[in-house]
Design an enzyme around this catalytic site. Structure first.
Site, PDB file in Angstrom:
ATOM      1  N   ARG A 210      -0.908  12.531  10.060  1.00 23.84           N
ATOM      2  CA  ARG A 210       0.924  12.896  10.673  1.00 23.84           C
ATOM      3  C   ARG A 210       0.727  14.050   9.641  1.00 23.84           C
ATOM      4  NH1 ARG A 210       3.105   6.847  11.671  1.00 23.84           N
ATOM      5  NH2 ARG A 210       2.798   7.078  13.552  1.00 23.84           N
TER       6      ARG A 210
ATOM      7  N   ARG B 250       8.849   2.440  11.226  1.00 27.74           N
ATOM      8  CA  ARG B 250       9.557   1.636  10.758  1.00 27.74           C
ATOM      9  C   ARG B 250      11.158   0.725  11.145  1.00 27.74           C
ATOM     10  NH1 ARG B 250       9.670   7.703   7.888  1.00 27.74           N
ATOM     11  NH2 ARG B 250       7.691   6.922   7.692  1.00 27.74           N
TER      12      ARG B 250
ATOM     13  N   ASP C  20       3.118  -1.218  11.658  1.00 26.20           N
ATOM     14  CA  ASP C  20       2.834   0.060  11.492  1.00 26.20           C
ATOM     15  C   ASP C  20       2.384   0.225  12.660  1.00 26.20           C
ATOM     16  OD1 ASP C  20       2.156   1.385   7.930  1.00 26.20           O
ATOM     17  OD2 ASP C  20       1.086   1.846  10.382  1.00 26.20           O
TER      18      ASP C  20
ATOM     19  N   SER D  61       6.235   6.497  13.439  1.00 31.26           N
ATOM     20  CA  SER D  61       6.390   6.117  12.828  1.00 31.26           C
ATOM     21  C   SER D  61       6.871   4.081  12.883  1.00 31.26           C
ATOM     22  CB  SER D  61       6.538   6.122  11.527  1.00 31.26           C
ATOM     23  OG  SER D  61       7.733   4.264  10.227  1.00 31.26           O
TER      24      SER D  61
ATOM     25  N   ASP E 182       0.579  -1.117  -0.141  1.00 36.58           N
ATOM     26  CA  ASP E 182      -0.309  -0.381  -0.136  1.00 36.58           C
ATOM     27  C   ASP E 182       0.633   1.583  -0.116  1.00 36.58           C
ATOM     28  OD1 ASP E 182       1.030  -0.304   2.508  1.00 36.58           O
ATOM     29  OD2 ASP E 182      -1.091  -0.481   3.229  1.00 36.58           O
ATOM     30  N   HIS E 183       2.293   1.203   0.408  1.00 37.00           N
ATOM     31  CA  HIS E 183       2.860   2.524   0.370  1.00 37.00           C
ATOM     32  C   HIS E 183       3.401   2.851  -0.533  1.00 37.00           C
ATOM     33  CE1 HIS E 183       2.241   1.477   4.781  1.00 37.00           C
ATOM     34  NE2 HIS E 183       2.954   2.705   5.114  1.00 37.00           N
TER      35      HIS E 183
HETATM   36  C1  MIC Z   1       3.411   6.115   8.697  1.00 39.95           C
HETATM   37  O1  MIC Z   1       2.402   6.714   8.438  1.00 39.95           O
HETATM   38  O2  MIC Z   1       4.786   7.226   8.860  1.00 39.95           O
HETATM   39  C2  MIC Z   1       3.849   4.333   7.865  1.00 39.95           C
HETATM   40  C3  MIC Z   1       4.876   4.826   6.649  1.00 39.95           C
HETATM   41  O3  MIC Z   1       2.684   4.244   7.547  1.00 39.95           O
HETATM   42  C4  MIC Z   1       4.747   3.350   9.022  1.00 39.95           C
HETATM   43  C5  MIC Z   1       5.286   2.792   8.774  1.00 39.95           C
HETATM   44  C6  MIC Z   1       6.123   3.145   7.613  1.00 39.95           C
HETATM   45  O4  MIC Z   1       7.442   3.628   7.706  1.00 39.95           O
HETATM   46  O5  MIC Z   1       6.527   2.209   6.436  1.00 39.95           O
HETATM   47  C7  MIC Z   1       4.297   3.447  10.296  1.00 39.95           C
HETATM   48  O6  MIC Z   1       3.027   4.385  10.434  1.00 39.95           O
HETATM   49  O7  MIC Z   1       4.496   3.228  11.125  1.00 39.95           O
HETATM   50 FE1  SF4 Z   2      -0.022   4.717   4.816  1.00 36.17          FE
HETATM   51 FE2  SF4 Z   2       0.627   5.228   7.444  1.00 36.17          FE
HETATM   52 FE3  SF4 Z   2      -0.337   7.569   5.644  1.00 36.17          FE
HETATM   53 FE4  SF4 Z   2      -1.630   5.141   7.229  1.00 36.17          FE
HETATM   54  S1  SF4 Z   2      -0.666   6.786   7.768  1.00 36.17           S
HETATM   55  S2  SF4 Z   2      -2.090   5.972   5.087  1.00 36.17           S
HETATM   56  S3  SF4 Z   2      -0.350   3.636   6.851  1.00 36.17           S
HETATM   57  S4  SF4 Z   2       1.553   5.902   4.876  1.00 36.17           S
END
Ligand code: MIC
Ligand code: SF4
Length: 646
Positions: free
Chosen positions: A380, A539, A119, A537, A64-65
């Site tokens: 975010r 990550r 995630d 995140s 999805d990313h």
């Molecule tokens: C995000 O919203 O920051 C992400 C991208 O979904 C991350 C995961 C990632 O960095 O791949 C998260 O929320 O954990």
């Molecule tokens: Fe995707 Fe993370 Fe954004 Fe949700 S918050 S839409 S999981 S990048």
């Protein structure tokens, strides 16, 4: 003594420990899900553990990313994930099927069970009455390999909801923004928010999921709602009524703390740049010109939310100075809206329909112009996350987003003059699920890895003396987006640590990786952090890539939960100042020495940290539980697991 919902689910899954405050507990996990941007590492790590099949009842790998295929890298990752899912027994949700959290809620989430996901927004599933916790990839890999999930028992906070929302103007998003204003991005650390009270009945499952989704922004371990009649109706509409059980707290259940929220008093709210807790009533920002509006993401992608937006757009036009982007959260929602003929009005209004994916939320395209104002129904708004360093990103509910897109400015939605319909939940959700591939029994599937997919680096075992330079001192609330930025250029390197490590801290300090590589020659480096270091995140790249560059320890005022675990899992020592005022005394460039590490780890865990170049010392502690100590000593979870199994 009665039990709260968290205690009920934990006790039915408890393998080790007691449900006492901060005690380490081990829990059986029912479901594990990964997404592509963290999932390639997780599946590489699972492969490194060396098992034939996943050992959890359900594993799902979502894409999805990383959906922009500007070269071979993301497409290769998708194929790796698909073949790994087939090889090891997981569902595979193909690119275009949906954002993991929304799609999981529709297809798999079950009240009373425990899920983990790679995630930080995994707690979305708490909306259905499930304990769902975000973890790093390695944690997920070991759980898929049959280990329990180990956590320190969080404090359970009761959020008592009263009253009813002022519909259609006020939404679930405004509830969680109000809570963020109250508690801040650190307010949930070490806690689980358990919602209850009469007001729960006023909220549908997807609305509850919006609230638990953004509980991640509070730093909470997770958030959970009861499972009630609304939950049963949602599951029935998903053709999964048999997955329903009732789940509620006992009348005499105990909580660490009580918070009361009267839904009737909540106003439409907006989070201002650059933090989700910088929340104000929308009315205070009236008149601010808007350049871009984005609707969707895992926070606000329900059928009800998108249908409301479509109906608002049906009778209006997007303002000529605004770019309105819509990224639906799932194919199910998209299919439903299409069947009802609601795509045409979206197109006619002038909105731009994007792919079903995270998209602009993670800077995967649709970056705003220089200095522009972007208002999003996402979760975010950290500086630079949109892909544009000087953009000003605001977060609000999807109805407000649609109205701002039409008006071209932030508008008091009570006075906008635009009709807002009230959309009820459907009796039945339809989807052909064309992009969801069930696990196969075939064991001879070849896992395919493109040239950008590299092995996971491993740290050496812990040494008894640490001497290293402080090459960075940060402020409070440093996010994992600050440490390891995302966006369309960097995200495709998620399977290649040597390549992605060049971008560590690149948004804050362009020379960081160069200085880190120089320091590595001299035995590595140390980072000094403020409060809540590593928020945001999950990550694990924010731990692995600095470790690869030579990070030995982070000394901070406090850590965010997932990042602290990721550091430990990759052998980096997280130390906390015993006296937070010592933070002020340290400078970038200082050289630090810590001795007798192994002995102290096994005893007091309070270290004397000497500043060699300026002749003073201070105390910092590691607060590791037994398992964490062993991991740090071995150099992380992978070397530890190998040592145990050899
Ligand atoms: C995000 O919203 O920051 C992400 C991208 O979904 C991350 C995961 C990632 O960095 O791949 C998260 O929320 O954990
Ligand atoms: Fe995707 Fe993370 Fe954004 Fe949700 S918050 S839409 S999981 S990048």
């Amino acid at each position: 003594m009665g039990l709260n919902i968290v205690e009920k689910i934990f006790s039915s899954h408890l393998i080790k420990g007691n449900l006492k405050d901060a005690e380490t507990i081990a829990l059986k996990v029912d479901q594990v899900y990964t997404q592509d941007a963290t999932g390639t590492m997780a599946w590489l790590e699972f492969e490194a553990i060396g098992l034939d099949r996943v050992k959890v009842p359900l594993a799902v790998s979502y894409v999805d990313h990383n959906m922009q295929q500007s070269d071979f890298m993301n497409a290769d990752d998708h194929l790796f994930l698909q073949t790994a899912a087939q090889r090891y027994g997981a569902y595979f949700s193909k690119p275009g099927n949906g954002i993991c959290h929304q799609t999981h809620l529709e297809n798999f989430a079950k009240p009373g069970l425990i899920a983990i996901g790679t995630d930080s927004h995994t707690p979305t599933q708490g909306g259905i009455g499930m304990i769902a916790i975000g973890v790093g990839g390695l944690e997920a890999a070991t759980v898929m390999a049959g280990s329990p999930l180990e956590i320190n028992m969080p404090k359970v906070v009761k959020v008592n909801l009263k009253g009813k929302l002022k519909r259609p103007y006020v939404t679930a998003m405004d509830v969680i923004l109000t809570i963020l204003k109250l508690l801040t991005v650190k307010g949930g650390v070490g806690k689980i928010l358990e919602y209850g009270g009469e007001g729960v009945k006023d909220l549908s499952v997807p609305e509850r999921a919006t609230i638990t989704n953004m509980g991640a922004e509070l730093g909470a371990t997770t958030s959970i709602f009861p499972s009630d009649e609304k939950t049963r109706l949602f599951l029935r509409a998903q053709n999964r009524e048999t997955d329903w059980i009732e789940l509620k707290a006992d009348d005499d259940a105990q909580y660490y703390e009580h918070i009361e929220i009267n839904l009737s008093n909540i106003e439409p709210m907006i989070a201002c740049p650059h933090s989700p807790d910088n929340v104000k009533p929308i009315s205070e920002l009236e008149g601010l010109k808007v350049n871009q509006v984005c609707i969707g993401s895992c926070t606000n992608s329900s059928y009800e939310a998108l249908k409301t937006v479509a109906l608002i757009l049906r009778d209006n036009k997007v303002h000529e100075d605004v770019n309105l982007m819509i990224n639906p959260g799932s194919r199910q929602v998209f299919e439903m809206i299409a069947r009802e003929g609601l795509i045409t009005p979206i197109i006619e209004s002038g909105a731009r329909l994007l792919e079903i994916s995270c998209g602009p939320c993670i800077g995967m395209g649709s970056a705003p112009g220089s200095g522009q104002v972007s208002v999003r129904s996402y979760n975010r708004n950290f500086k630079g996350r949109s892909g544009t360093k000087d953009a000003n990103v605001y977060l609000t509910n999807p109805i407000a987003c649609a109205i701002f897109a039409i008006k071209g400015m932030i508008t008091d939605i009570f006075k906008s003059g635009i009709d807002i319909p009230i959309v009820s939940s459907p009796e039945r959700f339809y989807s052909k699920n064309a992009l969801l591939i069930p696990p196969s029994d075939k064991k001879d599937v070849k896992v395919l890895k493109g040239p950008n997919i590299k092995d996971v680096p491993i740290k050496k075992a812990l040494e008894d003396t640490l001497e290293a330079e402080v090459i960075l001192k940060t402020a409070d609330n440093i996010t994992t987006d600050d440490i390891m930025p995302a966006g369309s250029k960097i995200l495709p390197l998620r399977s290649n640590i040597p390549a992605i490590s060049e971008f560590v801290f690149s948004n804050l300090d362009e020379t960081f990786s160069k200085r880190a590589i120089e320091a590595k020659e001299r035995g590595g480096f140390i980072i000094i952090g403020g409060e809540n270091y590593g928020q945001g995140s999950s990550r694990e790249h924010a731990a692995i890539a600095p470790m690869y560059l030579g990070l030995q320890a982070v000394i901070a005022k406090s850590f965010a939960r997932i990042h602290r675990s990721n550091l430990i899992n990759f052998g980096v020592l997280p130390l906390v100042f015993q006296d937070a005022s010592d933070y002020e005394k340290i400078r970038q460039g200082d050289v630090i020495r810590i001795e007798n590490i192994l002995e102290i780890l096994n005893n007091s865990q309070v270290f004397t940290v000497e500043i060699l170049n300026r002749g003073f010392s201070f105390k910092a502690s590691s607060n590791l539980n037994e398992r964490e100590k062993q991991l740090i000593i071995a150099g992380g979870l992978l070397p530890f697991s190998r040592r145990v199994s050899s």
